[in-house]
Scaffold this active site. Sequence first.
Site, PDB file in Angstrom:
ATOM      1  CB  CYS A  15     148.553 -62.661 -44.841  1.00 28.85           C
ATOM      2  SG  CYS A  15     148.623 -61.017 -44.129  1.00 28.85           S
ATOM      3  CG  HIS A  45     147.915 -65.456 -41.552  1.00 31.68           C
ATOM      4  ND1 HIS A  45     149.136 -64.918 -41.219  1.00 31.68           N
ATOM      5  CD2 HIS A  45     147.086 -64.395 -41.782  1.00 31.68           C
ATOM      6  CE1 HIS A  45     149.045 -63.594 -41.249  1.00 31.68           C
ATOM      7  NE2 HIS A  45     147.813 -63.263 -41.580  1.00 31.68           N
ATOM      8  CG  ASN A  61     148.872 -60.451 -39.464  1.00 30.18           C
ATOM      9  OD1 ASN A  61     149.733 -60.969 -40.172  1.00 30.18           O
ATOM     10  ND2 ASN A  61     147.652 -60.196 -39.898  1.00 30.18           N
TER      11      ASN A  61
HETATM   12  O1  UT7 Z   1     146.375 -60.952 -42.349  1.00 26.69           O
HETATM   13  C1  UT7 Z   1     145.024 -60.635 -42.393  1.00 26.69           C
HETATM   14  C2  UT7 Z   1     144.861 -59.422 -41.615  1.00 26.69           C
HETATM   15  N1  UT7 Z   1     143.708 -59.116 -40.937  1.00 26.69           N
HETATM   16  C3  UT7 Z   1     143.039 -59.817 -40.017  1.00 26.69           C
HETATM   17  O2  UT7 Z   1     143.196 -60.966 -39.790  1.00 26.69           O
HETATM   18  C4  UT7 Z   1     142.058 -59.031 -39.233  1.00 26.69           C
HETATM   19  C5  UT7 Z   1     140.785 -59.750 -38.954  1.00 26.69           C
HETATM   20  N2  UT7 Z   1     139.966 -58.984 -38.062  1.00 26.69           N
HETATM   21  C6  UT7 Z   1     140.216 -58.912 -36.726  1.00 26.69           C
HETATM   22  O3  UT7 Z   1     141.145 -59.503 -36.221  1.00 26.69           O
HETATM   23  C7  UT7 Z   1     139.260 -58.101 -35.864  1.00 26.69           C
HETATM   24  O4  UT7 Z   1     138.166 -57.697 -36.651  1.00 26.69           O
HETATM   25  C8  UT7 Z   1     139.936 -56.859 -35.220  1.00 26.69           C
HETATM   26  C9  UT7 Z   1     140.915 -57.298 -34.156  1.00 26.69           C
HETATM   27  C10 UT7 Z   1     140.652 -56.041 -36.281  1.00 26.69           C
HETATM   28  C11 UT7 Z   1     138.885 -55.995 -34.553  1.00 26.69           C
HETATM   29  O5  UT7 Z   1     138.192 -56.740 -33.568  1.00 26.69           O
HETATM   30  P1  UT7 Z   1     136.606 -56.711 -33.496  1.00 26.69           P
HETATM   31  O6  UT7 Z   1     136.207 -57.536 -32.352  1.00 26.69           O
HETATM   32  O7  UT7 Z   1     136.099 -57.081 -34.861  1.00 26.69           O
HETATM   33  O8  UT7 Z   1     136.329 -55.208 -33.141  1.00 26.69           O
HETATM   34  P2  UT7 Z   1     135.532 -54.096 -33.982  1.00 26.69           P
HETATM   35  O9  UT7 Z   1     136.311 -53.687 -35.175  1.00 26.69           O
HETATM   36  O10 UT7 Z   1     134.125 -54.577 -34.187  1.00 26.69           O
HETATM   37  O11 UT7 Z   1     135.515 -52.904 -32.962  1.00 26.69           O
HETATM   38  C12 UT7 Z   1     134.834 -52.986 -31.698  1.00 26.69           C
HETATM   39  C13 UT7 Z   1     135.093 -51.701 -30.941  1.00 26.69           C
HETATM   40  C14 UT7 Z   1     134.853 -50.452 -31.773  1.00 26.69           C
HETATM   41  O12 UT7 Z   1     134.306 -49.472 -30.914  1.00 26.69           O
HETATM   42  P3  UT7 Z   1     132.722 -49.193 -30.893  1.00 26.69           P
HETATM   43  O13 UT7 Z   1     132.368 -48.785 -32.294  1.00 26.69           O
HETATM   44  O14 UT7 Z   1     132.102 -50.493 -30.496  1.00 26.69           O
HETATM   45  O15 UT7 Z   1     132.583 -48.124 -29.874  1.00 26.69           O
HETATM   46  C15 UT7 Z   1     136.227 -50.000 -32.192  1.00 26.69           C
HETATM   47  O16 UT7 Z   1     136.314 -48.614 -32.414  1.00 26.69           O
HETATM   48  O17 UT7 Z   1     136.466 -51.621 -30.553  1.00 26.69           O
HETATM   49  C16 UT7 Z   1     137.038 -50.378 -30.974  1.00 26.69           C
HETATM   50  N3  UT7 Z   1     138.454 -50.601 -31.251  1.00 26.69           N
HETATM   51  C17 UT7 Z   1     139.387 -50.520 -30.297  1.00 26.69           C
HETATM   52  N4  UT7 Z   1     139.304 -50.256 -28.990  1.00 26.69           N
HETATM   53  C18 UT7 Z   1     140.463 -50.284 -28.282  1.00 26.69           C
HETATM   54  C19 UT7 Z   1     139.045 -50.916 -32.437  1.00 26.69           C
HETATM   55  N5  UT7 Z   1     140.375 -51.053 -32.264  1.00 26.69           N
HETATM   56  C20 UT7 Z   1     140.616 -50.821 -30.946  1.00 26.69           C
HETATM   57  C21 UT7 Z   1     141.779 -50.840 -30.157  1.00 26.69           C
HETATM   58  N6  UT7 Z   1     141.659 -50.562 -28.847  1.00 26.69           N
HETATM   59  N7  UT7 Z   1     142.997 -51.118 -30.663  1.00 26.69           N
END
Ligand code: UT7
Length: 334
Positions: free
Chosen positions: A113, A252, A282
Amino acid sequence: MMRAARITGIGSYLPSRVLCNAELERMVDTSDEWITTRTGIRERRLAEEGQATSDLAVVAVERALVDAGLGPADIDLLVVGTSSPDMILPATACLVQARLGMSCPAFDVNAACSGFPYALQVATSAIEAGRASRVVVVGADALTRHIDFADRATCVLFGDGAGAVVVEAAEEPGVLGIVLGADGRGADMLRIAAGGSAAPATPERLAAGEQYLTMNGNEVFRFAVKVIPAATREALEASGCSVEDLAWLVPHQANQRILNTVGERLGIDPERVFSHVHRTGNTSAASIPLALDDLYTSGRLAPGDLVALVGFGAGLTWGAAVVRWTKARTTKEM
Ligand code: UT7
């Protein structure tokens, strides 16, 4: 006297196929509410069937050349930032070069990215060293080709697209300063494991889904909100400017929460942190030039504006460029 480099043309392309959150709700266990509140993304564009990264890039380059008032024969270097090339070899840049009837050297840069600031550094250095006068820099990715649409942790985030700029030698510098960085110790945080020399795409690996992108979202988030403000400050300092001088921060486009946090940490008015992540998702290396073209096309960039372009991504890599915008406003279609 050292030559300077400035952006003289810009163009971009977003595929027409829209994937909205409601459609994703029908594919995986997710909700529009979760995606919107956690990422700010409402829709993303997917490359059409048969449309590869080079196809997206070709349109963006054509548009950038028109904007610069140049033709393919005027260009003496083509650099494509991508991590979803059409194939492992040849370089996607060579496919774009042939399609446009160019005859200049052409190669890809893979900084994920962060591909756009990395490729811009190559272009600027070539111009400043007197080895090129007109360079096309592209950021293009069709990363959704590497997304498992059964994995809710990644499939809601990514989209496809391409953006390109023409960089030319100039008396007055437009690209003021660029800083790049990498920390390969974070290589496991965001990767596509299979398909390279370490793990060729065998039927077994494909059956196990190893060709898909995997990510430690939380760690990448923490990395992003630390590295973007630091790289922005460093690039501003290298350019002899400060945060207060910025007309726009163009980060980004990965997640609205990242953009909000970065804006707060830098003490920038949220109105000056550009975002259109709600409609693109993204788009990896395409993200920054797509965002910059949106700003330009919508008439929100004026000659003299100071803009910081900042990327981060797999590698881990990061890059920030400070640019003095010199082109007059336009109302061209995106
Ligand atoms: O170009 C670089 C690329 N990457 C990035 O920029 C990614 C950077 N990271 C992020 O944007 C965030 O970390 C994410 C959007 C990927 C995730 O958001 P988060 O607030 O960090 O959520 P999390 O991974 O801590 O997950 C929270 C909960 C989990 O459930 P439990 O364990 O709390 O029950 C996940 O399983 O949300 C769940 N979850 C979802 N729920 C509904 C993860 N993905 C989803 C989804 N829909 N799509």
